[in-house]
Scaffold this motif. Structure first.
Motif, mmCIF file in Angstrom:
data_model
loop_
_atom_site.group_PDB
_atom_site.id
_atom_site.type_symbol
_atom_site.label_atom_id
_atom_site.label_comp_id
_atom_site.label_asym_id
_atom_site.label_seq_id
_atom_site.Cartn_x
_atom_site.Cartn_y
_atom_site.Cartn_z
ATOM 1 N N LEU A 122 -17.605 -28.575 21.411
ATOM 2 C CA LEU A 122 -17.212 -28.886 22.873
ATOM 3 C C LEU A 122 -18.072 -28.817 24.006
ATOM 4 O O LEU A 122 -18.426 -27.595 24.506
ATOM 5 N N VAL A 123 -18.385 -30.539 24.244
ATOM 6 C CA VAL A 123 -19.578 -30.162 25.661
ATOM 7 C C VAL A 123 -18.746 -30.134 26.775
ATOM 8 O O VAL A 123 -18.318 -30.946 27.159
ATOM 9 N N THR A 124 -18.942 -28.739 27.836
ATOM 10 C CA THR A 124 -18.380 -29.431 28.892
ATOM 11 C C THR A 124 -17.178 -30.029 29.477
ATOM 12 O O THR A 124 -16.785 -30.879 29.907
ATOM 13 N N GLY A 125 -15.772 -28.601 28.873
ATOM 14 C CA GLY A 125 -14.987 -28.922 28.976
ATOM 15 C C GLY A 125 -13.947 -27.870 29.401
ATOM 16 O O GLY A 125 -12.892 -28.145 28.970
ATOM 17 N N ALA A 126 -14.069 -27.011 30.459
ATOM 18 C CA ALA A 126 -13.533 -26.302 30.987
ATOM 19 C C ALA A 126 -12.465 -27.074 31.949
ATOM 20 O O ALA A 126 -11.195 -26.416 32.068
ATOM 21 N N HIS A 127 -12.494 -27.723 31.844
ATOM 22 C CA HIS A 127 -11.805 -28.771 33.624
ATOM 23 C C HIS A 127 -10.721 -29.555 32.094
ATOM 24 O O HIS A 127 -9.761 -30.235 33.134
ATOM 25 N N TYR A 128 -10.834 -29.141 31.239
ATOM 26 C CA TYR A 128 -9.849 -30.275 30.526
ATOM 27 C C TYR A 128 -9.097 -29.140 28.870
ATOM 28 O O TYR A 128 -8.694 -29.324 28.308
ATOM 29 N N VAL A 129 -9.502 -27.419 29.722
ATOM 30 C CA VAL A 129 -8.724 -26.674 28.452
ATOM 31 C C VAL A 129 -7.608 -26.988 28.171
ATOM 32 O O VAL A 129 -7.098 -26.978 27.223
ATOM 33 N N PRO A 130 -6.406 -27.199 29.131
ATOM 34 C CA PRO A 130 -5.250 -27.553 28.689
ATOM 35 C C PRO A 130 -5.335 -27.885 27.257
ATOM 36 O O PRO A 130 -4.155 -28.372 26.285
ATOM 37 N N GLN A 131 -5.495 -29.481 27.876
ATOM 38 C CA GLN A 131 -5.859 -30.491 26.627
ATOM 39 C C GLN A 131 -6.336 -30.340 25.334
ATOM 40 O O GLN A 131 -5.750 -31.123 24.537
ATOM 41 N N ILE A 132 -7.763 -29.557 25.661
ATOM 42 C CA ILE A 132 -7.953 -29.241 24.280
ATOM 43 C C ILE A 132 -7.086 -28.221 23.542
ATOM 44 O O ILE A 132 -7.895 -29.131 22.196
ATOM 45 N N VAL A 133 -6.858 -27.531 24.070
ATOM 46 C CA VAL A 133 -5.869 -26.750 23.353
ATOM 47 C C VAL A 133 -4.778 -27.309 22.004
ATOM 48 O O VAL A 133 -4.367 -27.140 20.992
ATOM 49 N N GLN A 134 -4.145 -27.939 23.166
ATOM 50 C CA GLN A 134 -3.462 -29.326 22.058
ATOM 51 C C GLN A 134 -3.916 -30.126 21.200
ATOM 52 O O GLN A 134 -3.331 -30.016 20.197
ATOM 53 N N ALA A 135 -5.345 -30.695 21.593
ATOM 54 C CA ALA A 135 -6.073 -31.759 20.416
ATOM 55 C C ALA A 135 -6.167 -30.460 19.475
ATOM 56 O O ALA A 135 -6.029 -31.052 17.822
ATOM 57 N N LEU A 136 -6.322 -29.092 19.448
ATOM 58 C CA LEU A 136 -6.629 -28.334 18.337
ATOM 59 C C LEU A 136 -5.677 -28.268 17.478
ATOM 60 O O LEU A 136 -5.651 -28.408 16.683
ATOM 61 N N ASP A 137 -4.658 -27.608 18.413
ATOM 62 C CA ASP A 137 -3.234 -27.694 17.559
ATOM 63 C C ASP A 137 -3.299 -28.753 16.344
ATOM 64 O O ASP A 137 -2.178 -28.185 15.645
ATOM 65 N N GLN A 138 -3.086 -29.715 16.601
ATOM 66 C CA GLN A 138 -2.690 -31.143 16.380
ATOM 67 C C GLN A 138 -3.942 -31.496 15.087
ATOM 68 O O GLN A 138 -3.258 -31.672 13.442
ATOM 69 N N ALA A 139 -4.966 -31.168 15.320
ATOM 70 C CA ALA A 139 -6.124 -31.564 14.598
ATOM 71 C C ALA A 139 -5.549 -30.074 13.123
ATOM 72 O O ALA A 139 -5.921 -31.158 12.599
ATOM 73 N N ARG A 140 -5.556 -29.032 13.937
ATOM 74 C CA ARG A 140 -5.911 -28.268 12.230
ATOM 75 C C ARG A 140 -4.148 -27.895 12.298
ATOM 76 O O ARG A 140 -3.717 -27.705 10.703
#
Length: 321
Positions: A122-140
């Motif tokens: 994940l490159v330069t994603g600090a401003h999207y951390v909440p969405q990244i967490v959601q996407a990782l939960d779904q992908a897992r």
């Protein structure tokens, strides 16, 4: 209101603390509202050997950034710091990127795994951390089991990093400056040294010492990168000395000479050239004298445009029959 919407309603994810309502379409220093924008999602071969290896790192380039170095190479992404030397400048000023949903971001992670990626980067994603967490939960939930790399400028709030605990296996931050005047001059962030110190401490707390698999890929840990800037080897020595004295062999340090002037500066003429061989050797000699053993160096003609990928939305659009 969901937790993500609540966070975005007065955003303070990064040290800029803009408190803008990104739900309402307003943009903070990062240049982005609540919508996730990506510039590229593909196998990347140019990371450290233990990250890219022969399989490639499944690298997702997010648009926007809270640091915004003026020398950024990735000019087409988007960034909030505006550092004058940033190597990712286009993606750091908000001029490139395709909008994706959280569901699409999750699919992208799975697609990269199917392509054989060694990890999700994940490159330069600090401003999207909440969405990244959601996407990782779904992908897992859909079977994504790759290690996750968080590739960062180092300009991070510890509170935001704590949201990533249990999601990120490998932290890959920069430590750009130990000199506050340089941080202000090139990144408009005089607080960068203190912010980055605290951020790296939190990253190391989460990951512990570096762990590697039998295949040579890193499985867990923190690798701190430092990009040498032309004419500023003293800053580089100070960065390395701080990292080694603070963390010893619990982290790896990547010493990079790939600074590439991607535009001509009138005000900062010292940035209009690459790092010389002598400058790089001077920093490497200092690292040896300090006793740094766990690290990566760049050999050969690494300071070239080949390190700058094409931000052509590869892997972002969904393939349709």
């Amino acid at each position: 209101m969901s937790e993500t919407e609540e966070i975005m309603s007065a955003c303070s994810l990064c040290p800029r603390d803009c408190h803008v309502d990104r739900n309402a379409g307003k943009k903070g220093f990062c240049g982005e509202d609540k919508t996730v924008y990506l510039a590229r999602a593909a196998l990347h071969m140019w990371e450290e050997p233990c990250i890219s290896g022969t399989r490639g790192s499944g690298t997702v380039f997010f648009s926007g950034c809270s640091l915004g170095c003026i020398f950024c190479q990735n000019r087409e992404l988007s960034c909030g710091l505006r550092c004058c030397f940033c190597q990712n400048h286009d993606i750091a000023i908000g001029s490139r990127g395709l909008a994706v949903t959280v569901e699409r971001l999750s699919e992208i992670f799975l697609e990269l795994q199917e392509k054989g990626a060694a990890n999700i980067n994940l490159v330069t994603g600090a401003h999207y951390v909440p969405q990244i967490v959601q996407a990782l939960d779904q992908a897992r939930m859909e079977g994504m089991d790759l290690p996750v790399v968080y590739n960062s400028s180092g300009y991070e709030k510890t509170e935001t990093l704590k949201m990533l605990e249990g999601y990120v296996d490998i932290y890959l931050p920069d430590m750009k400056y130990m000199e506050t005047d340089l941080a202000e001059k090139y990144s408009h962030a005089a607080d960068y040294p203190d912010i980055a110190k605290a951020a790296v401490a939190e990253m190391v707390r989460q990951t512990g010492p570096c762990e590697f698999g039998a295949d040579g890929y890193i499985r867990r840990g923190t690798i701190v990168r430092h990009l040498i800037l032309p004419g500023h080897t003293r800053n580089s020595r100070e960065v390395l000395n701080y990292l080694h004295e603070t963390y010893g062999e619990n982290i790896y340090i990547s010493i990079m000479n790939q600074y590439t002037p991607v535009r001509k500066f009138e005000k900062f003429k010292e940035l209009n050239r690459k790092v010389t061989k002598r400058e790089y050797e001077k920093v490497l000699d200092a690292a040896v004298d300090m006793g740094i053993q766990n690290g990566f160096i760049q050999e050969g003609e690494t300071a070239s445009e080949s390190f700058i990928p094409e931000f052509d939305y590869e892997g972002v659009k969904k393939n349709t029959p």
